[in-house]
Design a protein around this motif. Structure first.
Motif, PDB file in Angstrom:
ATOM      1  N   THR A 298       0.825  -1.206   0.000  1.00 45.85           N
ATOM      2  CA  THR A 298       0.000   0.000   0.000  1.00 45.85           C
ATOM      3  C   THR A 298       0.860   1.257   0.000  1.00 45.85           C
TER       4      THR A 298
ATOM      5  N   PHE B  78     -13.785  -1.142   5.272  1.00 43.35           N
ATOM      6  CA  PHE B  78     -12.619  -0.789   4.456  1.00 43.35           C
ATOM      7  C   PHE B  78     -12.943  -0.860   2.967  1.00 43.35           C
TER       8      PHE B  78
ATOM      9  N   LEU C  12     -12.390   2.753   1.082  1.00 43.93           N
ATOM     10  CA  LEU C  12     -11.299   2.892   0.115  1.00 43.93           C
ATOM     11  C   LEU C  12     -11.813   3.238  -1.280  1.00 43.93           C
TER      12      LEU C  12
ATOM     13  N   ILE D 289      -2.582   6.648   6.747  1.00 40.15           N
ATOM     14  CA  ILE D 289      -3.168   5.512   7.467  1.00 40.15           C
ATOM     15  C   ILE D 289      -2.415   5.309   8.766  1.00 40.15           C
TER      16      ILE D 289
ATOM     17  N   THR E 120      -5.227  -1.181  11.147  1.00 39.77           N
ATOM     18  CA  THR E 120      -5.695  -0.303  10.069  1.00 39.77           C
ATOM     19  C   THR E 120      -4.850  -0.439   8.820  1.00 39.77           C
TER      20      THR E 120
ATOM     21  N   SER F  24      -5.749  -2.307   4.954  1.00 44.30           N
ATOM     22  CA  SER F  24      -5.574  -1.634   3.659  1.00 44.30           C
ATOM     23  C   SER F  24      -4.753  -2.478   2.693  1.00 44.30           C
TER      24      SER F  24
ATOM     25  N   LEU G  24      -5.765  -0.548  -4.265  1.00 49.06           N
ATOM     26  CA  LEU G  24      -6.147   0.853  -4.094  1.00 49.06           C
ATOM     27  C   LEU G  24      -6.232   1.597  -5.423  1.00 49.06           C
TER      28      LEU G  24
ATOM     29  N   VAL H  87      -0.081   7.273  -0.786  1.00 48.72           N
ATOM     30  CA  VAL H  87      -0.385   6.614   0.483  1.00 48.72           C
ATOM     31  C   VAL H  87       0.828   6.630   1.413  1.00 48.72           C
TER      32      VAL H  87
END
Length: 555
Positions: free
Chosen positions: A243, A375, A379, A390, A395, A399, A404, A410
């Protein structure tokens, strides 16, 4: 108006010499000469944040986005120690943070005077350079050298430095003109490209059938994206991202745990790389670390100008240059290997990934309201071309299970992976970033850093989404805590809500209790507003871990 104290003038002038344009000040008396100097300098923006821990993470968020040093200034005493969590994070995340602490003169230390502690070299284990200045006229040359060394280090080595500045009273005297100081031209200790002969590495690369490039946290980089886009066209290469890697390509594996979590030893051995190339910062996936430590590649090369972590216990080569430079050398190498296997190494990974994606969608389509479902919805709703910050713990791990939106940038504090300053960092990043920022956080992380909202620099388009599952949900998923009789001390159960905090700090607030409410409120949540917003999503504590465990079983 400028401070009368020459040492304060020297510090301010040195920062300006190194083109530092942002200073975050926490109020105090002993740092008055620095506060007066920075706040009256035309080239420097000064921001005030009362809580030193929040101030340091806030400044770190700004430095993260600007990719240049930001200064934090505090008074003497325990104020300085509140900077330490952010300093440790900056140290492991390669973020240039310049810590400037006011201090009492030496004759007042350890004699029972107020707000005095031993400040010199207090961050020794997690600082790149400590400059202990001396408030005496004949020390001008020495102080200048120490300042230059500290600021050059912050820039060239990309990390935190500490400048300790003692002041005797009086502290508030001013003059009209800033003194001129002679500074040598900046001769930054930039890392020169290593001229070693990499021919053997290139030969190994060309003749290896199973090559893995694994990218940890990484600031968005178009050049890196382009060279990896070319390298992935080689079917002997697989690229694993995360991510926080900020890299997107249909052939990249960017949900590592989703793919490898169900693999047994035999299945992974078929996917095991012969050559592992790593770059970027910390890797989130615990599973990939476990597998690569247990089933080590024949060679592990890490590409980084400054340092290499032996994460997989088999580091064979530290390539001290920019990743793009070395990857281009690999790209330029003629292929001498013909792919004899019926199915290429890359295709084996992509086939597995496609299978996992199908099962992922099937499971999400039929599962109940939970953190995982939240989520999925959240997202998808984040606006294009915005920034996503984040928090840590469960959490960031949730992700990792989703593909994404590739237009997002990110970030997460993965240097030390602590929850302590996630909100403050996100606010600093939002302040420095031109586009909208969304911050997704767990309840404990949010409440732990709630003083972050005590900040006048929060943009109106800043959005916070809190997943409130009434405690540390990760401790219901990881093996161990639920087998003990001390669960409440791991989970920290509570009945807190952010509603009154939102009101106190002038945030618009909305509470969500189910999926329908979530879908109905997300469009309005991102609508233009005259104040930042908090969406608190309450999820069922008893169900979240069951849903997630069944998710992995289903894969």
């Amino acid at each position: 108006m400028f401070p009368k104290k020459e040492l304060a003038q020297l510090v301010v002038t040195a920062c300006n010499q190194f083109e530092i344009d942002t200073v975050v000040i926490s109020p105090g008396s002993r740092n008055a000469p620095l506060t007066i100097g920075f706040s009256n300098h035309l080239n420097i923006e000064t921001l005030s944040v009362v809580d030193e821990r929040c101030a340091a993470f806030f400044a770190m968020g700004i430095a993260q986005q600007k990719q240049k040093p930001v200064v934090i200034v505090c008074s003497s005493g325990s104020a300085l120690l509140n900077y330490y969590p952010a300093i440790a994070e900056a140290f492991y995340s390669n973020i240039p943070l310049v810590v400037i602490s006011a201090d009492r003169p030496k004759h007042l230390i350890d004699i029972g005077d107020g707000q005095t502690i031993r400040q010199e070299n207090v961050f020794d284990n997690h600082i790149l350079y400590s400059a202990n200045l001396i408030d005496e006229e004949h020390q001008l040359e020495n102080n200048t050298t120490l300042l230059i060394n500290a600021l050059e280090t912050a820039v060239s080595k990309k990390g935190p430095v500490h400048i300790n500045v003692p002041f005797d009273e009086p502290l508030y005297e001013t003059v009209e003109i800033l003194k001129s100081f002679d500074f040598p031209d900046n001769t930054l200790n930039t890392v020169t490209e290593l001229k070693s002969d990499y021919q053997q590495l290139i030969t190994t690369w060309k003749t290896t059938a199973k090559k893995m490039i694994l990218v940890g946290s990484n600031f968005p980089d178009t050049d890196l994206q382009n060279v990896l886009d070319e390298l992935i066209e080689d079917e002997t290469v697989v690229v694993l991202t995360e991510t926080t890697s900020n890299l997107y390509n249909p052939k990249f594996i960017n949900s590592i745990d989703k793919l490898i979590f169900p693999l047994d030893t035999t299945a992974f051995l078929d996917l095991q790389p012969e050559v592992l190339v790593t770059l970027g910062g910390m890797v989130i996936s615990k599973k990939i670390k476990q597998l690569l430590r247990k089933h080590q590649p024949a060679a592990h090369w890490h590409i980084d100008e400054l340092r290499a972590m032996n994460t997989y216990h088999c580091l064979s080569e530290h390539i001290k240059e920019k990743p793009v430079s070395f990857l281009r050398k690999l790209l330029a190498a003629e292929k001498s290997l013909s792919q004899n296997e019926e199915v290429s190494y890359q295709n084996k990974w992509l086939t597995k990934n496609q299978d996992r994606s199908i099962k992922h969608k099937e499971y999400l389509a039929n599962t109940e309201y939970s953190d995982l479902k939240v989520f999925e919805a959240v997202l998808k709703a984040i606006p294009d071309n915005s920034q996503l910050q984040i928090s840590n713990s469960s959490t960031i791990r949730y992700s990792q299970l989703f593909n994404l939106n590739p237009t997002l940038q990110v970030f997460c504090n993965r240097g030390t992976s602590g929850i302590d300053g996630s909100t403050s960092t996100a606010i600093g990043a939002a302040y420095a970033h031109k586009n909208q920022t969304t911050f997704i956080t767990g309840d404990l992380s949010f409440f732990y850093d709630s003083n972050a909202l005590w900040n006048t620099c929060i943009p109106n388009d800043f959005r916070i989404i809190i997943l409130n599952n009434a405690g540390g949900g990760i401790f219901r998923f990881i093996p161990g805590p639920l087998t003990t009789n001390a669960t409440e001390y791991f989970e920290t159960p509570h009945n807190l809500t952010a509603e009154h905090l939102a009101k106190m700090f002038n945030f618009e607030y909305v509470s969500i209790k189910d999926l329908e409410e979530l879908h109905n409120n997300l469009p309005a949540f991102y609508a233009v507003s005259n104040q930042p917003k908090i969406m608190e999503v309450f999820t069922p504590k008893e169900i979240n871990d069951v849903v997630l465990k069944n998710y992995f079983k289903n894969l």
